[in-house]
Design a protein around this motif. Sequence first.
Motif, mmCIF file in Angstrom:
data_model
loop_
_atom_site.group_PDB
_atom_site.id
_atom_site.type_symbol
_atom_site.label_atom_id
_atom_site.label_comp_id
_atom_site.label_asym_id
_atom_site.label_seq_id
_atom_site.Cartn_x
_atom_site.Cartn_y
_atom_site.Cartn_z
ATOM 1 N N ARG A 14 0.835 -1.211 0.000
ATOM 2 C CA ARG A 14 0.000 0.000 0.000
ATOM 3 C C ARG A 14 0.870 1.262 0.000
ATOM 4 N NH1 ARG A 14 -3.366 -3.451 3.444
ATOM 5 N NH2 ARG A 14 -2.686 -2.429 5.348
ATOM 6 N N ARG A 15 2.003 1.217 0.723
ATOM 7 C CA ARG A 15 2.904 2.386 0.664
ATOM 8 C C ARG A 15 3.487 2.520 -0.742
ATOM 9 N NH1 ARG A 15 4.531 0.316 5.671
ATOM 10 N NH2 ARG A 15 6.494 -0.461 4.832
ATOM 11 N N GLY A 16 3.749 1.365 -1.384
ATOM 12 C CA GLY A 16 4.272 1.386 -2.764
ATOM 13 C C GLY A 16 3.278 2.022 -3.728
ATOM 14 N N VAL A 17 1.995 1.706 -3.542
ATOM 15 C CA VAL A 17 0.957 2.290 -4.409
ATOM 16 C C VAL A 17 0.899 3.803 -4.193
ATOM 17 C CG1 VAL A 17 -1.544 2.399 -4.840
ATOM 18 C CG2 VAL A 17 -0.421 0.175 -4.582
ATOM 19 N N ILE A 18 0.970 4.233 -2.925
ATOM 20 C CA ILE A 18 0.939 5.673 -2.632
ATOM 21 C C ILE A 18 2.126 6.371 -3.296
ATOM 22 C CG2 ILE A 18 1.257 7.364 -0.758
ATOM 23 C CD1 ILE A 18 -0.501 5.534 0.977
ATOM 24 N N ALA A 76 -1.163 -2.845 -10.971
ATOM 25 C CA ALA A 76 -1.116 -4.246 -10.552
ATOM 26 C C ALA A 76 0.108 -4.953 -11.130
ATOM 27 C CB ALA A 76 -2.400 -4.964 -10.966
ATOM 28 N N ARG A 77 0.500 -4.561 -12.362
ATOM 29 C CA ARG A 77 1.655 -5.206 -12.997
ATOM 30 C C ARG A 77 2.952 -4.938 -12.232
ATOM 31 N NH1 ARG A 77 -1.159 -4.230 -17.780
ATOM 32 N NH2 ARG A 77 -0.289 -2.173 -18.130
ATOM 33 N N LEU A 116 -4.217 -10.626 -8.744
ATOM 34 C CA LEU A 116 -5.056 -9.427 -8.864
ATOM 35 C C LEU A 116 -6.031 -9.299 -7.685
ATOM 36 C CD1 LEU A 116 -5.544 -6.924 -10.623
ATOM 37 C CD2 LEU A 116 -7.303 -8.212 -11.840
ATOM 38 N N PRO A 117 -6.693 -10.405 -7.237
ATOM 39 C CA PRO A 117 -7.602 -10.248 -6.079
ATOM 40 C C PRO A 117 -6.877 -9.725 -4.833
ATOM 41 C CG PRO A 117 -8.040 -12.319 -7.200
ATOM 42 C CD PRO A 117 -6.797 -11.754 -7.827
ATOM 43 N N SER A 118 -5.653 -10.225 -4.574
ATOM 44 C CA SER A 118 -4.880 -9.723 -3.417
ATOM 45 C C SER A 118 -4.578 -8.246 -3.599
ATOM 46 C CB SER A 118 -3.552 -10.473 -3.272
ATOM 47 O OG SER A 118 -3.793 -11.830 -3.041
ATOM 48 N N PHE A 119 -4.172 -7.874 -4.807
ATOM 49 C CA PHE A 119 -3.835 -6.474 -5.060
ATOM 50 C C PHE A 119 -5.073 -5.591 -4.877
ATOM 51 C CE2 PHE A 119 -3.094 -2.763 -7.783
ATOM 52 C CZ PHE A 119 -1.948 -2.287 -7.171
ATOM 53 N N MET A 120 -6.227 -6.073 -5.362
ATOM 54 C CA MET A 120 -7.455 -5.273 -5.259
ATOM 55 C C MET A 120 -7.858 -5.040 -3.800
ATOM 56 S SD MET A 120 -8.026 -4.236 -8.186
ATOM 57 C CE MET A 120 -9.559 -3.350 -7.891
ATOM 58 N N HIS A 172 -5.773 -4.470 -1.394
ATOM 59 C CA HIS A 172 -4.968 -3.318 -0.974
ATOM 60 C C HIS A 172 -5.561 -2.007 -1.513
ATOM 61 C CE1 HIS A 172 -1.890 -5.595 0.989
ATOM 62 N NE2 HIS A 172 -1.597 -6.290 -0.088
ATOM 63 N N ILE A 173 -5.987 -2.049 -2.788
ATOM 64 C CA ILE A 173 -6.596 -0.847 -3.395
ATOM 65 C C ILE A 173 -7.855 -0.460 -2.601
ATOM 66 C CG2 ILE A 173 -7.848 -0.029 -5.481
ATOM 67 C CD1 ILE A 173 -4.826 -0.026 -5.838
ATOM 68 N N HIS A 174 -8.636 -1.472 -2.225
ATOM 69 C CA HIS A 174 -9.867 -1.203 -1.472
ATOM 70 C C HIS A 174 -9.536 -0.582 -0.103
ATOM 71 C CE1 HIS A 174 -13.959 -1.532 -0.133
ATOM 72 N NE2 HIS A 174 -13.531 -2.133 0.962
ATOM 73 N N THR A 175 -8.521 -1.117 0.586
ATOM 74 C CA THR A 175 -8.130 -0.567 1.899
ATOM 75 C C THR A 175 -7.696 0.893 1.758
ATOM 76 O OG1 THR A 175 -7.430 -2.752 2.636
ATOM 77 C CG2 THR A 175 -6.555 -0.887 3.885
ATOM 78 N N LEU A 176 -6.927 1.171 0.714
ATOM 79 C CA LEU A 176 -6.478 2.553 0.491
ATOM 80 C C LEU A 176 -7.672 3.461 0.196
ATOM 81 C CD1 LEU A 176 -3.296 1.866 -1.686
ATOM 82 C CD2 LEU A 176 -3.321 2.990 0.560
ATOM 83 N N GLU A 177 -8.607 2.965 -0.625
ATOM 84 C CA GLU A 177 -9.749 3.806 -1.009
ATOM 85 C C GLU A 177 -10.710 4.002 0.165
ATOM 86 O OE1 GLU A 177 -12.141 2.479 -4.357
ATOM 87 O OE2 GLU A 177 -12.596 4.575 -4.844
#
Lengths: 112, 112
Positions: free
Chosen positions: A20-24, A38-39, A45-49, A51-56
């Motif tokens: 999540r810090r990497g996405v930020i 995601a790439r 992809l489900p695991s990555f999503m 993290h996206i949901h937690t951030l959002e």
Amino acid sequence: MAQYSAQLDGVFIALADPTRRGVIRRLGRGPTSVGELAREFPMTLPSFMKHIHTLESNGLIHTAKSGRVRTCVLNRERLAVVDDWLAEQRQTWEERTDRLERLVTDPEENTR
Amino acid sequence: MAQYSAQLDGVFIALADPTRRGVIRRLGRGPTSVGELAREFPMTLPSFMKHIHTLESNGLIHTAKSGRVRTCVLNRERLAVVDDWLAEQRQTWEERTDRLERLVTDPEENTR
């Protein structure tokens, strides 16, 4: 106050993960599609999503869908609550330092 | 780098709780015994001690026992990793702003 505290809980939980810090960090360079993001992270992809949901859900990013592409945008303002919290702590430390200084320069302060 | 990332995980987890943030704020005013601290937070002593343990194991506080009294001291240096991380993000945003500014003032930049 309770709302601010709950916001802080959520923001700190969202930040307590390297993906999540990497996405930020990545979104700091500009809005990016979920697919492109995601790439860059080695997981399903489900695991990555998740993290996206937690951030959002904690307000650190916004996402918007246009056609088949969902784009993520960083919400810098939400990170400001961390700055504010750190500033509050610093203020407490400075007040303590001031109090200690007064005790050293005016020992009678202690007995007042 | 992996160590810094694990440190950040631990610090953010430790900060994601109002009681633990309350202990940090309280210790900012000076070292305090566990007993005195515990009286300020409405929960059982075992629950409170779990929070103290989380703070200590993530390096945000130190504790030391003298006779029957265990005293807690804030470790401000560990909070600095949060400052450092925020500063890194800000640098990324500024680099992006600089890049956008160059594109506006010198549109050919885009084609280089």
